[in-house]
Design a protein around this motif. Structure first.
Motif, PDB file in Angstrom:
ATOM      1  N   ILE D  10     -18.272  -3.541 -28.853  1.00 41.07           N
ATOM      2  CA  ILE D  10     -18.966  -3.601 -27.572  1.00 41.07           C
ATOM      3  C   ILE D  10     -18.085  -2.960 -26.522  1.00 41.07           C
ATOM      4  O   ILE D  10     -16.902  -3.280 -26.423  1.00 41.07           O
ATOM      5  CB  ILE D  10     -19.304  -5.052 -27.209  1.00 41.07           C
ATOM      6  N   PHE D  11     -18.629  -2.015 -25.770  1.00 38.60           N
ATOM      7  CA  PHE D  11     -17.870  -1.310 -24.740  1.00 38.60           C
ATOM      8  C   PHE D  11     -18.277  -1.837 -23.373  1.00 38.60           C
ATOM      9  O   PHE D  11     -19.432  -1.685 -22.983  1.00 38.60           O
ATOM     10  CB  PHE D  11     -18.119   0.192 -24.829  1.00 38.60           C
ATOM     11  N   ALA D  12     -17.343  -2.443 -22.680  1.00 39.94           N
ATOM     12  CA  ALA D  12     -17.654  -2.988 -21.363  1.00 39.94           C
ATOM     13  C   ALA D  12     -16.454  -2.844 -20.438  1.00 39.94           C
ATOM     14  O   ALA D  12     -15.960  -3.820 -19.899  1.00 39.94           O
ATOM     15  CB  ALA D  12     -18.064  -4.460 -21.500  1.00 39.94           C
ATOM     16  N   PRO D  13     -15.983  -1.612 -20.243  1.00 46.01           N
ATOM     17  CA  PRO D  13     -14.820  -1.425 -19.374  1.00 46.01           C
ATOM     18  C   PRO D  13     -15.175  -1.661 -17.909  1.00 46.01           C
ATOM     19  O   PRO D  13     -16.310  -1.431 -17.495  1.00 46.01           O
ATOM     20  CB  PRO D  13     -14.453   0.039 -19.594  1.00 46.01           C
ATOM     21  N   TYR D  14     -14.200  -2.148 -17.145  1.00 44.90           N
ATOM     22  CA  TYR D  14     -14.330  -2.179 -15.690  1.00 44.90           C
ATOM     23  C   TYR D  14     -13.689  -0.894 -15.191  1.00 44.90           C
ATOM     24  O   TYR D  14     -12.478  -0.712 -15.327  1.00 44.90           O
ATOM     25  CB  TYR D  14     -13.627  -3.400 -15.109  1.00 44.90           C
TER      26      TYR D  14
END
Lengths: 176, 176, 176, 176
Positions: D10-14
């Motif tokens: 899952i890709f969820a960078p800030y």
């Protein structure tokens, strides 16, 4: 519960290796008991387990000589409350309420370093039966203490069993 | 929902035993209701339930004479906001909006101890019908108050029902 | 995703009713999209949705005249950063990057009350097309603001999609 | 674990886009290993991964030229500890303990802006083998830093593997 029933245990200590000793911190969850009504209650609160063991050479530590100190939820509250110039001291008697009461005295001291850059965690274990006295002291940086505080703050509701309260099926929806 | 449908309840109060009385704190989850659309909404907010009961001898407490005070989410916010020299006071009428309104008055006072080492939690229950007046007072250390704050901070989003919002299947993935 | 696929939505707003208007706060989760690789990524960040609607009589509020303001994760960070004497102001253009850009201007102002007992949340919506200008102002107590901060702090990692990162099967155990 | 076994990532960078470079922050979970006893232990701690990549035009950034810096749990503690006028500096050698030790030096500096309105995050990568020296600098507002702190505080127990401790079946209930 029989050993065969036990779920896999998970080891995830936060360990700090310093010159004279190592210190690890790990939460131990509470135990629960099932009531006749089918309901469940906390039997024994969880603790934050601190383990100290001595260095015996360069980057070598002797796990056989480890000593433990179990912080109760309220003692964890005490640690969370500490400012950068505060100190705390805790006394435990592992044989309290048995015939050996008073024979072993454990004393954990957390002392702020004067310049506010960290703390000394020192454990003293005095054993009257073995005529032994062991002392460990581990300097903890402000960054390492911040990790402890953040992780203890996360773990505390779990030590109290509150994580289970909030996992139960919501009321008013027939338990589905 | 019928009793048979109810999930197991879990009892995990944080309890503080002091000389004259005991105090326990435990979160009560909100109730939900299913809408015709199939969606779900919070019916009644959760509360942080405080229970006081008196000491009747050395390490003996009388659970039959307990009195309760239910803090709403906003009252929990008030507690979370308290610094070490602050005080708070809350008034409840358990019969509000019924014909018995005003007959029972409950008053919870949280008062910082002057030297900043803790708080007094005092509950007064005045019952005009029974012509009774009961008063409990429990001294809370700074460490115990830190446990309450950390645990209430963890529990608050659950009292509001927000833990359910964040558990729902993610949007955009077909609900799978 | 088709409507039939959608999971049940859950409504759990934190609502504050005051003399001239009501204000509710509720987190909206991010949306995710599945990549060709089978992996998943955040498509649109979540927001903290503020809704204002006016009072039209004693304890009566007109939901039809509601106006919304969606705080982004960084704007939530701004709110979390506010001390008891701080103020913040946010400007949104709901039609940004369309041909209607600049026609509607929304302005949310959060202003500390001088004595530190709370804040004014004010929303101004200026609509050039409808030639309308609406203004809502809701006084928020320090306790209510503490609820908002604690709940926003809980919700923020979810708005960013980080709750999903930490729910994925642990690496190194074959995905089981 | 074989690729086929891997769960969906899952890709969820800030991500923060500024004039000269972009910075993204994302937690990487720890890896676990199964012991002969059937128990599980943390093999490698998680990290908070910072990625910098340069701007190459208006709103254009070159992902191919990205450089990474992985903050350990204790370094995250250091960041959580920072007040609005504090600075921190971290040094990493990605080839430490190999024959290339000392050839590449990475240096992350976080410097408070004098007026307390934010920080400069600067990464310097000096590569002796390629004879290259790259430098990125991204100004971070106080609101963006608050997002980082809140999100890192949420993620830290997960980097340590403590989220798994608290998910295991409760003891005393037969593992069911």
């Amino acid at each position: 519960s029989a050993k065969g029933d036990s779920p896999a245990r998970i080891f995830a200590p936060y360990t700090i290796y310093k010159g004279k000793a190592a210190l690890s911190v790990v939460p131990i969850l509470p135990t629960f008991t099932k009531l006749d009504s089918g309901d469940v209650r906390v039997q024994r609160s969880g603790v934050m387990m601190l383990t100290f063991w001595p260095a015996i050479g360069e980057r070598k530590y002797d796990w056989e000589r480890r000593q433990k100190f179990a912080l109760s939820p309220t003692e964890v509250g005490s640690l969370l409350n500490m400012g950068r110039h505060d100190s705390s001291e805790f006394f435990h008697d592992p044989s309290m309420l048995t015939s050996n009461a008073g024979q072993v005295r454990k004393n954990l001291s957390i002392k702020a370093i004067d310049d506010g850059t960290g703390y000394f965690f020192s454990l003293n274990v005095h054993n009257n039966i073995l005529k032994s006295n062991e002392r460990f002291s581990v300097p903890i940086t402000a960054a390492e203490f911040a990790v402890m505080k953040t992780a203890c703050s996360f773990a505390l509701p779990h030590l109290m069993g509150w994580h289970r309260l909030t996992n139960q099926s919501p009321r008013g929806l027939g338990g589905s």
